[in-house]
Design a protein around this motif. Sequence first.
Motif, PDB file in Angstrom:
ATOM      1  N   UNK A   1      34.598  39.767  52.798  1.00 10.07           N
ATOM      2  CA  UNK A   1      33.410  39.154  53.590  1.00 10.07           C
ATOM      3  C   UNK A   1      32.044  39.923  53.616  1.00 10.07           C
ATOM      4  N   UNK A   2      32.009  40.946  52.818  1.00 13.24           N
ATOM      5  CA  UNK A   2      30.781  41.743  52.545  1.00 13.24           C
ATOM      6  C   UNK A   2      31.236  43.273  52.912  1.00 13.24           C
ATOM      7  N   UNK A   3      30.017  44.081  52.964  1.00 12.54           N
ATOM      8  CA  UNK A   3      30.242  45.375  53.262  1.00 12.54           C
ATOM      9  C   UNK A   3      30.094  45.860  54.669  1.00 12.54           C
ATOM     10  N   UNK A   4      31.329  46.808  55.108  1.00 10.06           N
ATOM     11  CA  UNK A   4      31.284  47.304  56.289  1.00 10.06           C
ATOM     12  C   UNK A   4      31.212  48.789  56.272  1.00 10.06           C
ATOM     13  N   UNK A   5      30.985  49.503  57.347  1.00 13.11           N
ATOM     14  CA  UNK A   5      30.976  50.694  57.517  1.00 13.11           C
ATOM     15  C   UNK A   5      32.129  51.358  58.384  1.00 13.11           C
ATOM     16  N   UNK A   6      32.900  52.352  57.954  1.00  2.85           N
ATOM     17  CA  UNK A   6      33.907  52.775  58.573  1.00  2.85           C
ATOM     18  C   UNK A   6      33.558  54.366  59.003  1.00  2.85           C
TER      19      UNK A   6
ATOM     20  N   UNK B   1      33.462  38.503  32.575  1.00  4.38           N
ATOM     21  CA  UNK B   1      32.249  37.808  33.200  1.00  4.38           C
ATOM     22  C   UNK B   1      32.877  36.712  34.003  1.00  4.38           C
ATOM     23  N   UNK B   2      33.796  35.849  33.654  1.00  2.00           N
ATOM     24  CA  UNK B   2      34.078  34.495  34.366  1.00  2.00           C
ATOM     25  C   UNK B   2      34.868  35.251  35.689  1.00  2.00           C
ATOM     26  N   UNK B   3      35.382  36.278  35.635  1.00  2.00           N
ATOM     27  CA  UNK B   3      36.005  36.831  36.912  1.00  2.00           C
ATOM     28  C   UNK B   3      35.171  37.190  38.015  1.00  2.00           C
ATOM     29  N   UNK B   4      33.811  38.068  37.393  1.00  3.49           N
ATOM     30  CA  UNK B   4      32.653  38.385  38.345  1.00  3.49           C
ATOM     31  C   UNK B   4      32.132  37.143  38.808  1.00  3.49           C
TER      32      UNK B   4
ATOM     33  N   UNK C   1      34.581  35.706  41.520  1.00  5.58           N
ATOM     34  CA  UNK C   1      34.817  36.525  42.887  1.00  5.58           C
ATOM     35  C   UNK C   1      33.520  36.125  43.695  1.00  5.58           C
ATOM     36  N   UNK C   2      32.207  36.155  43.253  1.00  8.97           N
ATOM     37  CA  UNK C   2      31.096  35.896  43.879  1.00  8.97           C
ATOM     38  C   UNK C   2      30.929  34.512  44.584  1.00  8.97           C
ATOM     39  N   UNK C   3      31.508  33.626  43.704  1.00  9.98           N
ATOM     40  CA  UNK C   3      31.808  31.949  44.014  1.00  9.98           C
ATOM     41  C   UNK C   3      32.710  32.159  45.324  1.00  9.98           C
ATOM     42  N   UNK C   4      33.787  32.742  45.281  1.00  8.17           N
ATOM     43  CA  UNK C   4      34.577  32.715  46.273  1.00  8.17           C
ATOM     44  C   UNK C   4      34.343  33.532  47.487  1.00  8.17           C
TER      45      UNK C   4
ATOM     46  N   UNK D   1      29.112  40.218  45.133  1.00  6.37           N
ATOM     47  CA  UNK D   1      28.782  40.334  43.641  1.00  6.37           C
ATOM     48  C   UNK D   1      29.470  41.863  43.173  1.00  6.37           C
ATOM     49  N   UNK D   2      30.025  41.867  42.270  1.00  6.89           N
ATOM     50  CA  UNK D   2      30.739  42.833  41.436  1.00  6.89           C
ATOM     51  C   UNK D   2      30.241  43.026  39.960  1.00  6.89           C
ATOM     52  N   UNK D   3      30.042  44.279  39.466  1.00  2.00           N
ATOM     53  CA  UNK D   3      29.946  44.300  38.244  1.00  2.00           C
ATOM     54  C   UNK D   3      31.017  44.151  37.426  1.00  2.00           C
ATOM     55  N   UNK D   4      30.588  43.773  35.922  1.00  4.39           N
ATOM     56  CA  UNK D   4      31.803  43.522  35.179  1.00  4.39           C
ATOM     57  C   UNK D   4      32.680  44.893  34.964  1.00  4.39           C
ATOM     58  N   UNK D   5      31.888  45.955  34.805  1.00  3.73           N
ATOM     59  CA  UNK D   5      32.570  47.347  34.743  1.00  3.73           C
ATOM     60  C   UNK D   5      33.452  47.605  35.862  1.00  3.73           C
ATOM     61  N   UNK D   6      32.793  47.260  37.044  1.00  5.95           N
ATOM     62  CA  UNK D   6      33.777  47.303  38.240  1.00  5.95           C
ATOM     63  C   UNK D   6      34.932  46.735  38.265  1.00  5.95           C
ATOM     64  N   UNK D   7      34.856  45.490  38.157  1.00  9.92           N
ATOM     65  CA  UNK D   7      35.972  44.332  37.742  1.00  9.92           C
ATOM     66  C   UNK D   7      37.065  45.001  36.885  1.00  9.92           C
ATOM     67  N   UNK D   8      36.731  45.578  35.604  1.00 11.55           N
ATOM     68  CA  UNK D   8      37.531  46.188  34.634  1.00 11.55           C
ATOM     69  C   UNK D   8      38.357  47.352  35.272  1.00 11.55           C
TER      70      UNK D   8
END
Length: 511
Positions: free
Chosen positions: A91-96, A141-144, A147-150, A154-161
Amino acid sequence: MAPPCPPGRFPPPRAAFEQLLAGLSDREDASHAEVEEFITTRGREVHRLMLQEWLDQRAQREERLPQVAGSDQVVRRAAEAGHKRLLSTQFGTVEVERIAYRVRGAANLYPADADLDLPVALHSHVLKKLAAVEAVRGSFEAAVAAIERTTGTHMGKRQVEQLVQRAAADVDDFYAYARSSGSGSGSGSGSGSEELLLVLSADSKGIVMRPEALREETRRAAAKKAASGGGPFATRLAGGEKNGRKRMATVGAVYDFAPMPRDPGDVIRGGDNTDRTDRPERSRARAKWLTASVERDAEQVIGTVFDEAERRDPDREREWVMLVDGACHQLDLIHDQCDVRGTEVRILIDFVHVIEYLWGAAWCFFARTDPAAEAWVGQTALRVLGGEAAQVTDALEAQADAEELDDQRRSGVDKAVGYLRAKLPYLGYDIALAEGWPIATGVIEGACRHLIKDRMDITGARWGLAGAEAVLKLRAVISNGDFEEYWEYHTQREHLRVHAIRYRDGLTLAA
């Protein structure tokens, strides 16, 4: 029907929802697509605020403990509220916010993190699962983009890897646990019926790797070739030349197969059976289970294949058949496994490989456009299927001698004869057909295409070892139908690694 939310609870998301409804009222003349997009975008913020409000209220209710004992045997008595960390969600970034338990000279402990099962890094388990599913289907790249479309995140390619590598961390342990506990998992559980054959198979396929991910011998060969100026051609490889960029991945398969006795004429057309229409319907692989690795060597993967076979048939009550392409190293590894385990397995060479050698011999006797070559191959193949492989090799040599072929023209015959004689112990197709065994490696070849070629051979891809291994493992888990069961196991293991290990006696908090 759920009771209404008490007044004063969740005010920020309630206000955001009211704004969403007001925005809908202002769009009476909009198209359905515009309204759908509006609800999707603004709805994510409502969901994020709901999660944030839930976390905030939970933080307010967190009870302070007298003390907390860590696995370092240090007791932390000082408690400090207000420690915060970020969590990236769908849903986005939250603070815990939570209470930190502290002592000088030791790391802080956060029992609330364990209660919430927070990840060690920024991204939630839900995002990690989504990254794993998307990244094994297509490029990173397609996964990035997916994920953003869904989710709008936004996540970076390295983060997904990195998420994918972490997601695959427990695949080997998951299947080892299933074998040790005697439990089945997904499509690989098997039926256990003594009437079904237990079929094993293995094959290998190369993956283009980055230089540092190559096996040592491949890297040395590539460096030696580069130092010598490369091959004879600047723009292409010479015949038999390797480019030194690939690392071999091994794929293994285990499946059940209902025996289907047949005769050679049911398998191949030739002679008088060319126009037969009464061929029996083929039996299909059942409860197929796959494993694959580019990090482990072929010996380890084949050992895993035998482990799965033993899990399905621990008392050796079923007939075991192993289908291979005939590589000598592979055959040696299979025999080693049989010797170590005291297991007997019927090894068969893929009949399609035999056919290719027969075609190579046919071109020594016939012109490339002569239809008689096809009939000759069919008749010769029928003899091999009938258990006459040794006689066929003698006949091929005799025919080449009778036609006085020179060394160049008879090279295809010599290759076929050498292959058939070397593999004679594994060409018992007459017995296999009579017993109803499979004689082709279509299952494992299809697995290689699906697990490796369809994903790892994307144009321009060059893989690191950890990323390639993670994608292969997850693709196999998904193909086996075990992903949801695996994910439950993985999250439990993550909880132990990230949280339970930090506390004395696991998650038992000293009070």
